[in-house]
Design an enzyme around this catalytic site. Sequence first.
Site, PDB file in Angstrom:
ATOM      1  N   GLU A 152      -0.038   5.379   6.793  1.00 27.67           N
ATOM      2  CA  GLU A 152      -1.481   4.845   6.773  1.00 27.67           C
ATOM      3  C   GLU A 152      -2.615   5.410   5.921  1.00 27.67           C
ATOM      4  O   GLU A 152      -2.257   6.338   5.442  1.00 27.67           O
ATOM      5  CB  GLU A 152      -1.837   5.095   8.382  1.00 27.67           C
ATOM      6  CG  GLU A 152      -0.877   4.346   9.766  1.00 27.67           C
ATOM      7  CD  GLU A 152      -1.507   4.633  10.881  1.00 27.67           C
ATOM      8  OE1 GLU A 152      -2.650   5.543  11.007  1.00 27.67           O
ATOM      9  OE2 GLU A 152      -0.946   4.214  12.012  1.00 27.67           O
ATOM     10  N   SER A 153      -3.595   4.772   5.701  1.00 30.52           N
ATOM     11  CA  SER A 153      -4.719   5.261   4.836  1.00 30.52           C
ATOM     12  C   SER A 153      -5.154   6.557   5.529  1.00 30.52           C
ATOM     13  O   SER A 153      -5.542   6.638   6.710  1.00 30.52           O
ATOM     14  CB  SER A 153      -5.673   4.073   4.845  1.00 30.52           C
ATOM     15  OG  SER A 153      -6.728   4.451   3.942  1.00 30.52           O
TER      16      SER A 153
ATOM     17  N   ILE B 113      -3.714   9.357   5.338  1.00 33.50           N
ATOM     18  CA  ILE B 113      -2.606  10.279   6.003  1.00 33.50           C
ATOM     19  C   ILE B 113      -2.304  11.461   5.088  1.00 33.50           C
ATOM     20  O   ILE B 113      -1.773  12.381   5.429  1.00 33.50           O
ATOM     21  CB  ILE B 113      -1.557   9.529   6.566  1.00 33.50           C
ATOM     22  CG1 ILE B 113      -0.686  10.687   7.734  1.00 33.50           C
ATOM     23  CG2 ILE B 113      -0.627   9.083   5.453  1.00 33.50           C
ATOM     24  CD1 ILE B 113       0.499   9.485   8.320  1.00 33.50           C
TER      25      ILE B 113
ATOM     26  N   ASP C 173      -2.081   4.023  -4.374  1.00 31.13           N
ATOM     27  CA  ASP C 173      -2.628   3.154  -3.405  1.00 31.13           C
ATOM     28  C   ASP C 173      -2.046   1.773  -3.470  1.00 31.13           C
ATOM     29  O   ASP C 173      -1.864   1.256  -2.581  1.00 31.13           O
ATOM     30  CB  ASP C 173      -4.271   3.193  -3.957  1.00 31.13           C
ATOM     31  CG  ASP C 173      -5.218   2.256  -2.642  1.00 31.13           C
ATOM     32  OD1 ASP C 173      -4.734   2.765  -1.609  1.00 31.13           O
ATOM     33  OD2 ASP C 173      -5.924   1.231  -2.968  1.00 31.13           O
TER      34      ASP C 173
ATOM     35  N   ARG D  97      17.351  15.056  12.763  1.00 27.73           N
ATOM     36  CA  ARG D  97      17.329  16.401  12.478  1.00 27.73           C
ATOM     37  C   ARG D  97      18.643  16.718  11.334  1.00 27.73           C
ATOM     38  O   ARG D  97      18.780  17.877  11.055  1.00 27.73           O
ATOM     39  CB  ARG D  97      17.393  17.395  13.444  1.00 27.73           C
ATOM     40  CG  ARG D  97      15.893  17.264  14.153  1.00 27.73           C
ATOM     41  CD  ARG D  97      15.906  18.276  15.507  1.00 27.73           C
ATOM     42  NE  ARG D  97      15.728  19.619  14.992  1.00 27.73           N
ATOM     43  CZ  ARG D  97      15.788  20.736  15.762  1.00 27.73           C
ATOM     44  NH1 ARG D  97      15.811  20.282  16.993  1.00 27.73           N
ATOM     45  NH2 ARG D  97      15.748  21.759  15.378  1.00 27.73           N
TER      46      ARG D  97
ATOM     47  N   GLU E 210      -7.070   8.389  -5.702  1.00 30.44           N
ATOM     48  CA  GLU E 210      -8.325   8.324  -5.184  1.00 30.44           C
ATOM     49  C   GLU E 210      -8.148   9.391  -3.975  1.00 30.44           C
ATOM     50  O   GLU E 210      -7.169   9.531  -3.366  1.00 30.44           O
ATOM     51  CB  GLU E 210      -8.713   6.994  -4.474  1.00 30.44           C
ATOM     52  CG  GLU E 210      -9.724   7.255  -3.349  1.00 30.44           C
ATOM     53  CD  GLU E 210      -9.884   6.005  -2.524  1.00 30.44           C
ATOM     54  OE1 GLU E 210     -10.809   6.277  -1.498  1.00 30.44           O
ATOM     55  OE2 GLU E 210      -9.000   5.256  -2.361  1.00 30.44           O
TER      56      GLU E 210
ATOM     57  N   LYS F  90      -1.173  10.626   1.381  1.00 33.06           N
ATOM     58  CA  LYS F  90      -0.201  10.155   0.494  1.00 33.06           C
ATOM     59  C   LYS F  90      -0.710  10.776  -0.938  1.00 33.06           C
ATOM     60  O   LYS F  90       0.137  11.080  -1.869  1.00 33.06           O
ATOM     61  CB  LYS F  90      -0.118   8.646   0.530  1.00 33.06           C
ATOM     62  CG  LYS F  90       0.390   8.049   1.813  1.00 33.06           C
ATOM     63  CD  LYS F  90       0.800   6.510   1.638  1.00 33.06           C
ATOM     64  CE  LYS F  90      -0.655   5.670   1.392  1.00 33.06           C
ATOM     65  NZ  LYS F  90      -1.511   5.908   2.679  1.00 33.06           N
ATOM     66  N   SER F  91      -2.090  10.433  -1.374  1.00 33.45           N
ATOM     67  CA  SER F  91      -2.441  10.627  -2.659  1.00 33.45           C
ATOM     68  C   SER F  91      -2.492  12.166  -2.796  1.00 33.45           C
ATOM     69  O   SER F  91      -2.286  12.592  -4.005  1.00 33.45           O
ATOM     70  CB  SER F  91      -4.092  10.005  -2.607  1.00 33.45           C
ATOM     71  OG  SER F  91      -4.010   8.802  -2.511  1.00 33.45           O
TER      72      SER F  91
ATOM     73  N   HIS G 261       1.010  -1.080  -0.032  1.00 32.00           N
ATOM     74  CA  HIS G 261       0.168  -0.004  -0.015  1.00 32.00           C
ATOM     75  C   HIS G 261       0.816   1.020   0.085  1.00 32.00           C
ATOM     76  O   HIS G 261       1.624   1.346   0.904  1.00 32.00           O
ATOM     77  CB  HIS G 261      -0.858  -0.105   1.380  1.00 32.00           C
ATOM     78  CG  HIS G 261      -1.719   1.153   1.137  1.00 32.00           C
ATOM     79  ND1 HIS G 261      -2.637   1.394   0.428  1.00 32.00           N
ATOM     80  CD2 HIS G 261      -1.823   2.002   2.342  1.00 32.00           C
ATOM     81  CE1 HIS G 261      -3.331   2.598   0.711  1.00 32.00           C
ATOM     82  NE2 HIS G 261      -2.600   3.065   1.920  1.00 32.00           N
TER      83      HIS G 261
END
Length: 313
Positions: free
Chosen positions: A155-156, A158, A178, A244, A203, A160-161, A139
């Site tokens: 995580e879904s 968050i 995805d 950092r 998506e 990314k797309s 994923h």
Amino acid sequence: MNGVSVSKVAQLMDLYNFLPDLDLKGHRIMVSDVNRPALQLSGYFEHFEQSRVQIIGTVEYTYLQQLDSEKREKIYREFMEYDIPAVIFCRDLQPDETFLAVALEKKLPVFGTKRSTSSFMAELIYCLSEQLAPCITIHGVLVDVYGEGLLIMGESGIGKSEAALELVRRGHRLVTDDVVEIRKINEHMLVGTSPDITRYFIELRGIGIIDVKTLFGVECVKEKQQIDLVIKLEDWKKDNEYDRLGLEEEYTEFLGNKVVCHSLPIRPGRNLAVICEAAAVNHRQKKMGYNAAQELYRRVQENLTKKSEEDED
């Protein structure tokens, strides 16, 4: 079933099918190596690699042409008794009617190409190595940023797309959203592609599915890309310590290959696209021999040494 279908390889390599009436369903290639059957066509079948695609070049072709028809048919039948995935004629060579008749009888696929034998073999081996490479599905989102394959994970929901869409708007190229199919081409190369069904779609929650290729043009998408860098998006946690300086590289592993990985904390107001661009350029710069963190460390050490010398004076 493992392997790659003969019909798919024929399509990828733009091969001409000499037996269009032969059903190719069920014919598969299991190994990436190929074989030129010069010795086999002369009658020597010891150590014959029958699982490989058989390549007919000028040497094999001219040898067969000088044989009488009876001996030639005998060799054809003996050769095709083995479970061969396919035979390919190079240099636009045309198999004779007897060869095609026996091949049709034995249900052996026969193809042709205009390309020279050596160059075609190299292309075919690379194509088969790619198609037969170990593959996993993860994923994430894969984008080509300044030539660097940037794999964004997290995580879904968050972001990314959204980050990928902003990168596309800034002139970079989307590979897949995805679902990422990762293939291990060799010990140093991982290549990511998209499943056919979701290719070039993104998506966006609240909007739905958008077609990047249609909206932004073909220059904003790419079919496959080597994975050079991984960015893991995670929620900002006040108690966590984040790198950092970047003096030591962190890695994540796919199919036994290590890839440089950065954990990126998400907080309101952070521009993910700009950070991804900077990460890609910085990674590219490191590959070219310059490391900003090491340069800063060197300057600090020189400054401390200089101050120490001044104090002694």
